[in-house]
Scaffold this active site. Structure first.
Site, short mmCIF file in Angstrom:
data_model
loop_
_atom_site.label_atom_id
_atom_site.label_comp_id
_atom_site.label_asym_id
_atom_site.label_seq_id
_atom_site.Cartn_x
_atom_site.Cartn_y
_atom_site.Cartn_z
N ARG A 75 0.83 -1.21 0.00
CA ARG A 75 0.00 0.00 0.00
C ARG A 75 0.86 1.26 0.00
O ARG A 75 0.55 2.24 -0.69
CB ARG A 75 -0.92 -0.01 1.22
CG ARG A 75 -1.75 1.26 1.38
CD ARG A 75 -2.71 1.14 2.55
NE ARG A 75 -3.43 2.38 2.77
CZ ARG A 75 -3.13 3.30 3.67
NH1 ARG A 75 -2.08 3.11 4.47
NH2 ARG A 75 -3.85 4.40 3.80
N SER A 115 -6.86 2.84 0.32
CA SER A 115 -6.97 2.38 1.71
C SER A 115 -6.88 0.85 1.77
O SER A 115 -6.96 0.16 0.74
CB SER A 115 -8.30 2.83 2.32
OG SER A 115 -9.38 2.15 1.69
N SER A 134 -18.21 -5.24 5.18
CA SER A 134 -18.44 -4.30 6.28
C SER A 134 -17.15 -4.15 7.07
O SER A 134 -16.63 -5.14 7.60
CB SER A 134 -19.57 -4.81 7.19
OG SER A 134 -19.78 -3.92 8.27
N HIS A 156 -26.48 -20.53 5.28
CA HIS A 156 -26.26 -21.98 5.10
C HIS A 156 -27.18 -22.57 4.02
O HIS A 156 -26.95 -23.71 3.57
CB HIS A 156 -26.46 -22.71 6.43
CG HIS A 156 -25.48 -23.83 6.63
ND1 HIS A 156 -25.05 -24.64 5.60
CD2 HIS A 156 -24.82 -24.26 7.74
CE1 HIS A 156 -24.20 -25.52 6.06
NE2 HIS A 156 -24.03 -25.32 7.36
N ASP A 193 -22.04 -23.65 2.02
CA ASP A 193 -21.69 -24.65 3.03
C ASP A 193 -20.36 -24.27 3.70
O ASP A 193 -19.61 -23.42 3.20
CB ASP A 193 -21.56 -26.03 2.38
CG ASP A 193 -22.90 -26.53 1.86
OD1 ASP A 193 -23.92 -26.21 2.50
OD2 ASP A 193 -22.92 -27.22 0.83
#
Length: 552
Positions: free
Chosen positions: A370, A382, A473, A525, A529
């Protein structure tokens, strides 16, 4: 030759459309490309342009009516041409609808009888009868169920043009303008600024100046309910001051009669109720008696004449100063964004069987890469941008994780549209970086920064947040080491990104300083899996620990 015009499918989830407004009437000439109508879909209100030419011979649904996909909404042809044979081709669906309407007829008749009994004028009137246009709360996003009037740009009595934005409406995603699509005078405003209205509720009426719209408003179903509630209020006994309560006893004197509020105030002020004279019936002590009570000199004199032994005992007792606090709070109505977050995340958590896989990433090489990239990149890249790029490339190798649950089928997406969770003042928005696997780190960085600015300014459009296949997230910038997230349905998975921590690690048999970032993959699920998710994380870990592979 006459041709039918059918309800088009304007979005991937649309099953029917509502005719918001007709811009042509029977007998008008229509050219290819002319705006014929405005159709309200499950996503937004869109313009419907004609791809045919001719005279408008027939209009099926009226404004405000819902029509199924591919149903006939109009007929175009030569002036005076017989088009009824074309409508007979849709006789089967019409017959079925007629049978349904016949079955419902008794119920509808009863409803009409009740409506006639409750209608003040005794006659049903429509907006067309009065020559006015009813403006309802539009559906401005796919998840919107109601909107809040942020502000009115006109007041009752003002002249309105068809392209005027009469109000700003706060939805669950952003604040958008509502266009009048009608000309005349603003006769009625149904919702005040700051109040919410459900989708399709009447928010305003536009028409000729001086038109009395009271008969139209009196037909609203809500009016009847309001009348009933008013009757109930009228029948209910008037509320006055609380009736005298049963005599209650205190721990110090069971014969003292006082109201609960008087007891509470006396306790806070340290007043002995046995010294207070009650003014209510039966000598009962109430609030005003406690507030007006002045301690007499008698207790002081009695204390002075107390035995010396009692005084010595009292002196030894530790006396704490009394502290009286005040309970206070502030309540705010739940905004549209927070309502939608609550509804959608509850549906996801309680519908999709979540499980989580965690992995630690050695970020030493990513930190070095970076630093070198930012020496030449046109915008600052970032760590989150690097994660988004790595996720997109890993998803191309594991399409099962890049999938969506659609109820009766699973969609395996071949494109990688990465939703990026962005915190804003009122909640959370998830704009989408489309085709992220093919974009450079600088491109992704610039796009995410632009989304963040738009999100905070409430300028994001539906096209910005629709169509994600996977979500990232990141709470690492807030110092969160590790966390789990709720899946953004219908995506099959979501990645939670923690902060980079400087901790001791073992390399080549020796303990050395290291930079470690923890990732948590939340999986549905029904779609992904455990082994599938683990293989995806292995690929992602390899890309982040050797970031040169992102450029290959």
């Amino acid at each position: 030759m006459a041709e039918v015009v059918r309800m088009p499918k304007m979005s991937d989830t649309m099953t029917e459309g509502v005719i918001a407004k007709w811009h042509k009437k029977v007998g008008d000439k229509v050219n290819s490309g002319d705006l014929v109508a405005e159709i309200e879909t499950d996503k937004a209100t869109m313009d419907f342009e004609s791809y045919q030419e001719g005279t408008l011979l027939y209009i099926g649904p009226k404004e405000g009516e819902a029509v199924a996909i591919d149903a006939v909404i109009a007929v175009l042809g030569e002036e005076g041409e017989d088009y009824k044979a074309l409508l007979d081709g849709d006789a089967a669906p019409a017959a079925k609808a007629e049978e349904t309407s016949k079955e419902a007829a008794p119920k509808e008749e009863k409803k009409e009888e009740k409506a006639e009994e409750s209608a003040p004028s005794g006659e049903q009137v429509s907006a067309e009868d009065l020559g006015v246009t009813v403006i309802t709360m539009p559906l401005l996003s796919d998840t919107m169920t109601e909107g809040v009037i942020a502000q009115w740009n006109f007041k009752v009595g003002d002249s309105i043009k068809s392209d005027d934005a009469i109000a700003d409406v706060e939805t669950d995603k952003a604040t958008m303008e509502v266009t009048a699509y009608a000309e005349g005078t603003l006769l009625y405003v149904g919702v005040e600024a700051g109040q919410a209205a459900k989708v399709n509720d009447i928010i305003a009426i536009v028409g000729p100046a001086g038109t009395d719209v009271t008969p139209l408003l009196n037909q609203k179903p809500a009016a009847k309910a309001e009348d009933k509630s008013e009757e109930k209020k009228a029948d209910a006994p008037a509320e006055t001051s609380p009736a005298p309560e049963a005599a209650s006893s205190t721990s110090s004197d069971s014969r003292v009669k006082a109201s609960p509020l008087a007891k509470k105030i006396a306790k806070e002020k340290g007043i002995d109720l046995s010294q207070v004279k009650g003014s209510a019936e039966g000598g009962r002590i109430v609030k005003k008696d406690v507030e007006n009570f002045t301690p007499s000199a008698a207790p002081a004199a009695a204390a002075a004449s107390a035995p010396a032994k009692a005084a010595e005992t009292e002196a030894k007792t530790v006396s704490l100063p009394q502290y009286i606090g005040e309970e206070r709070f502030t309540e705010k109505p739940v905004n549209q964004m927070r309502k939608t977050i609550a509804r959608r995340l509850s549906e996801s958590l309680f519908t999709a069987p979540h499980f989580y896989l965690n992995v630690s990433i050695d970020m030493d090489n990513a930190i070095a890469a970076r630093a070198q990239i930012n020496e030449v990149a046109p915008v600052k890249v970032s760590f989150n941008d690097i994660v988004i790029k790595a996720v997109a490339i890993a998803l191309k190798q594991h399409p099962a994780v890049n999938s969506s649950w659609l109820g009766d089928k699973i969609r395996y997406n071949e494109h990688t549209n990465i939703g990026v969770a962005i915190a804003v003042e009122d909640g959370l928005l998830v704009p989408v970086v489309r085709f992220a696997d093919g974009k450079s780190l600088s491109h992704i960085s610039a796009e995410v920064k632009d989304f963040a600015q738009k999100a905070k300014a409430k300028k994001l459009q539906p096209s910005d947040w629709e169509g994600s296949t996977f979500t990232v997230s990141n709470l690492g910038m807030f110092g969160i080491d590790e966390f789990t997230s709720i899946i953004n349905s219908p995506d099959g998975a979501i990645l939670s990104v923690g902060a980079i921590q400087q901790i001791p690690v073992v390399k080549n048999g020796a303990v050395v300083p290291g930079n470690v970032m923890k990732l948590s993959l939340g999986c549905d699920h029904r779609v992904v899996d455990g082994a599938t998710g683990a293989q995806f994380l292995q690929t992602l870990k390899g890309l982040l620990e050797a970031p040169i592979r992102l450029l290959a």
